[in-house]
Design an enzyme around this catalytic site. Structure first.
Site, PDB file in Angstrom:
ATOM      1  N   GLU A  56       1.758 -37.376 -96.732  1.00  0.00           N
ATOM      2  CA  GLU A  56       1.211 -36.173 -97.380  1.00  0.00           C
ATOM      3  C   GLU A  56       2.319 -35.145 -97.609  1.00  0.00           C
ATOM      4  OE1 GLU A  56      -1.868 -35.925 -98.411  1.00  0.00           O
ATOM      5  OE2 GLU A  56      -3.076 -37.263 -97.171  1.00  0.00           O
TER       6      GLU A  56
ATOM      7  N   ARG B  90       3.208 -34.103-101.491  1.00  0.00           N
ATOM      8  CA  ARG B  90       2.824 -32.750-101.899  1.00  0.00           C
ATOM      9  C   ARG B  90       4.005 -31.797-101.877  1.00  0.00           C
ATOM     10  NH1 ARG B  90      -3.473 -31.945-100.052  1.00  0.00           N
ATOM     11  NH2 ARG B  90      -3.788 -34.073 -99.393  1.00  0.00           N
TER      12      ARG B  90
ATOM     13  N   ASP C 271      -4.708 -47.587-102.382  1.00  0.00           N
ATOM     14  CA  ASP C 271      -4.576 -47.113-103.764  1.00  0.00           C
ATOM     15  C   ASP C 271      -3.155 -46.971-104.311  1.00  0.00           C
ATOM     16  OD1 ASP C 271      -4.209 -45.001-101.984  1.00  0.00           O
ATOM     17  OD2 ASP C 271      -5.694 -43.673-102.899  1.00  0.00           O
TER      18      ASP C 271
ATOM     19  N   THR D  11       2.078 -39.381-107.120  1.00  0.00           N
ATOM     20  CA  THR D  11       0.646 -39.567-106.865  1.00  0.00           C
ATOM     21  C   THR D  11      -0.068 -38.244-106.617  1.00  0.00           C
ATOM     22  OG1 THR D  11      -0.951 -40.980-105.722  1.00  0.00           O
ATOM     23  CG2 THR D  11       0.753 -39.930-104.374  1.00  0.00           C
TER      24      THR D  11
ATOM     25  N   GLU E 174      -8.976 -37.940-109.698  1.00  0.00           N
ATOM     26  CA  GLU E 174      -8.626 -39.267-110.208  1.00  0.00           C
ATOM     27  C   GLU E 174      -9.228 -39.604-111.575  1.00  0.00           C
ATOM     28  OE1 GLU E 174      -9.175 -38.626-107.017  1.00  0.00           O
ATOM     29  OE2 GLU E 174      -7.201 -39.072-106.199  1.00  0.00           O
TER      30      GLU E 174
END
Ligand code: NAG
Ligand code: NAG
Ligand code: NAG
Length: 594
Positions: free
Chosen positions: A184, A188, A316, A578, A491
């Protein structure tokens, strides 16, 4: 209103991107079969593979006997005659829909200004209680601010941008003695800094990115060189997560590559590149013959652990980054194309299904289970996370790059420009987007976190049973199940943005506008900000007191770009990480040597 504060305490997800609550419920049985390792998995697979092969052969025979079947369905989904209309230009040159684009920009300001007023600098924001919180007690790491900066740059929000930059320059520090999620933090914060740098050339962001990257690097110090799931940024130490027996998520370790590779490119420091490339080498050498990857790996021996296979949480972005690694280095690293092709063949062979009654295309999960004789069997579960909705756009993007016979292809691509794989992936991508759009057919027009598709053995009975999909556990008299929420996820609109850029088909803008209006109607908080809702099928809605950072970094960015002129961040020059942070396609002058 008191109940809303309670809800927040109960429900605030920690690592929302990779961790779904229902995921945790599944962990326990999985952990028991861990020890068997991937060999058992592989042999169980070969029997499935055999059946799949038989089906494929049967299908091939059918197509051979009646070739019209395939051409018909394919041209139907392309929406134009195969090779009929000559398309000279390779750039559609669609113009911005200024009014809608600016409405999205206004929504971003509504979100940002509330955060800035109530919680500037805090990692997370709660728009109903008007407070911020940090991920750890040690202090914030710019989770929300850094995640939002490139969106401000793209939208041209100069004043907001200046204040955010000033916060980064004066307040942001990674000297925080606490454990942060490696994945994360990379997607980010490191991703946000790198993207801000790419869009400005402002060395402030590169300096911060190097500082953060260096603090994350010790996470790779495990026997198999797979990064630990947590890292202590002040102590510069990798930390094993206590849950999941110290195992690492496949998606988490394979979704650091774009960021560290770009950092290596900018700094000429190959260590970053080597660290993340090594992970890919290990995954490749332990991967299953099907090209699919189970969702856990062991950082001790670098092997897959028997666990679920899916395109949703923990799986994913493994598939997403296989393609994007190939794109980032300008289609030069064939190993990623090979891995991507293998994975897409596996996905088509095992996970892509058609609704029994509705014919909708969806993705299934494979769950390993022991039968009474102790053998492992794979159960197909017709469950699709909202997270999977990135995949339609990703397949289409893969089709026009990895699956193209020439570059660039027309918009939309002509069938003769695509390989057989490219055509297959394009069609599946188009269909999956339609399915994701249909999951917005709820009382609010927002899609739930998780849907299940009907299969004959599901025992879903009673009047008013849906023909296609449903939210498991949702009953009019019972509290909303976890699956029923919408937490501002991006998404579907991410896929709509990509599909629009690759086709110029206005229906994608129409779908996106409807979703945006549903967000405005049901998630917007009058006093500022946006909140998640706990049940997409209940109006008026009940809010959860949380505004996820990906609203500003992803959802509103992709919606804005959907209505923006296509000369802004063209997909031929940029690849989105992503978390929707755009990074430039690079000519790095090096190639994977495995
Ligand atoms: C979050 O961390 C930042 C930076 O350490 C600090 O200034 C701020 O007060 C913290 N916020 C909360 C709500 O604890
Ligand atoms: C940043 O620098 C690079 C290399 O000099 C240049 O190509 C690019 O246009 C610059 N970007 C901006 C936003 O100034
Ligand atoms: C990528 O490759 C194409 C075709 O080979 C070339 O024209 C383009 O300049 C390359 N891009 C970069 C960033 O190197």
């Amino acid at each position: 209103m008191a109940s809303e504060a309670e809800l927040r305490k109960r429900n605030t997800p920690k690592s929302t991107k990779a961790d779904l609550k229902s995921d945790e419920k599944e962990q326990k049985p999985k952990a028991k079969v861990d020890a068997e390792g991937s060999r058992a998995q592989e042999s169980a697979f070969s029997s499935t593979a055999f059946i799949v092969l038989a089906v494929l052969v049967a299908a091939a025979v059918l197509v051979y006997l009646n070739p019209a079947v395939v051409t018909e369905t394919v041209s139907e989904f392309f929406g134009f005659e195969w090779d009929a209309a000559p398309v000279e230009s390779t750039r559609a040159g669609f113009v911005a829909d200024v009014e809608k684009r600016d409405a999205v920009k206004a929504a971003f300001r509504h979100a940002w200004l509330a955060y800035e007023r109530d919680a500037m600098g805090d990692d997370e924001y709660h728009p109903i209680s008007h407070e911020g919180t940090n991920l750890t007690e040690a202090g914030g790491i710019g989770y929300t601010v850094v995640d939002s900066i490139d969106t401000m740059l793209i939208m041209g929000l100069q004043d907001e941008y200046e204040r955010a930059r000033q916060w980064v320059a004066e307040k942001l520090t990674f000297e925080q003695d606490a454990n942060f999620n490696t994945f994360e933090t990379t997607i980010r914060v490191l991703g946000g800094l790198l993207s801000a740098y790419a869009l400005t050339n402002d060395s402030l962001y590169l300096d911060k990115a190097v500082d953060l990257g260096d603090r994350i690097m010790p996470a790779f110090d495990t026997p198999a060189r797979l990064p630990t799931s947590m890292v202590n940024l002040a102590k510069r130490q990798g930390v094993r997560a206590e849950d999941n027996k110290g195992l690492v998520s496949t998606a988490e370790i394979s979704t650091l590559q774009l960021e560290f590779r770009y950092l290596a490119y900018l700094t000429d420091n190959d260590e970053y590149w080597d660290a993340v490339e090594n992970v890919m080498r290990t995954i490749r050498s332990s991967s299953l013959t099907t090209g699919l990857a189970s969702i856990f790996m062991n950082p001790e021996d670098g092997r897959f652990v028997l666990s679920a296979i899916r395109l949703g949480s923990r799986g994913d972005s493994y598939y997403e980054y296989l393609l994007k690694q190939y794109l980032q280095t300008n289609l030069t690293e064939n190993v990623y194309q090979e891995m991507y092709n293998g994975a897409m063949d596996g996905v088509h062979g095992h996970l892509i299904k058609k609704g029994q009654y509705s014919g909708m295309t969806y993705t299934s999960e494979l769950i390993p289970e022991r039968n009474p004789r102790g053998e492992i069997q794979w159960r197909l579960m017709p469950k699709q996370d909202h997270l999977v909705c990135f995949f339609g756009g990703s397949l289409m993007l893969g089709a026009v790059t990895s699956g193209a016979v020439r570059h660039p292809v027309s918009i939309p691509p002509r069938p003769s420009e695509l390989t057989p794989r490219g055509k297959r992936d394009w069609q599946t991508g188009v269909e999956l987007i339609e399915t994701c759009v249909q999951t917005h057919d709820t009382a609010t027009g927002l899609a739930p976190e998780i849907v299940h598709f009907r299969i004959p053995s599901d025992n879903v009975v009673g009047s008013g049973v849906p023909q296609d999909w449903y939210i498991k556990g949702a009953e009019p008299w019972a509290p909303a199940p976890y699956d029923a929420r919408y937490i501002l996820r991006p998404e579907t609109v991410e896929s709509l943005f990509i599909a629009y850029r690759l086709t110029g088909d206005d229906k994608y803008r129409r779908y996106g506008w409807k979703i945006f209006q549903a967000i405005e109607t049901h998630c917007r908080i009058e006093s500022g900000g946006y909140a998640s809702i706990i049940n997409v099928d209940q109006v008026p809605v009940v809010h959860e007191d949380k505004m996820e950072t990906f609203l500003m970094s992803e959802t509103l960015k992709y919606l804005y770009l959907l209505f923006e002129d296509d000369s802004v961040l063209p997909l031929s020059e940029w690849v989105f990480n992503t978390e929707a942070h755009p990074l430039p396609i690079i000519n790095a002058g090096r190639k994977a040597n495995f």
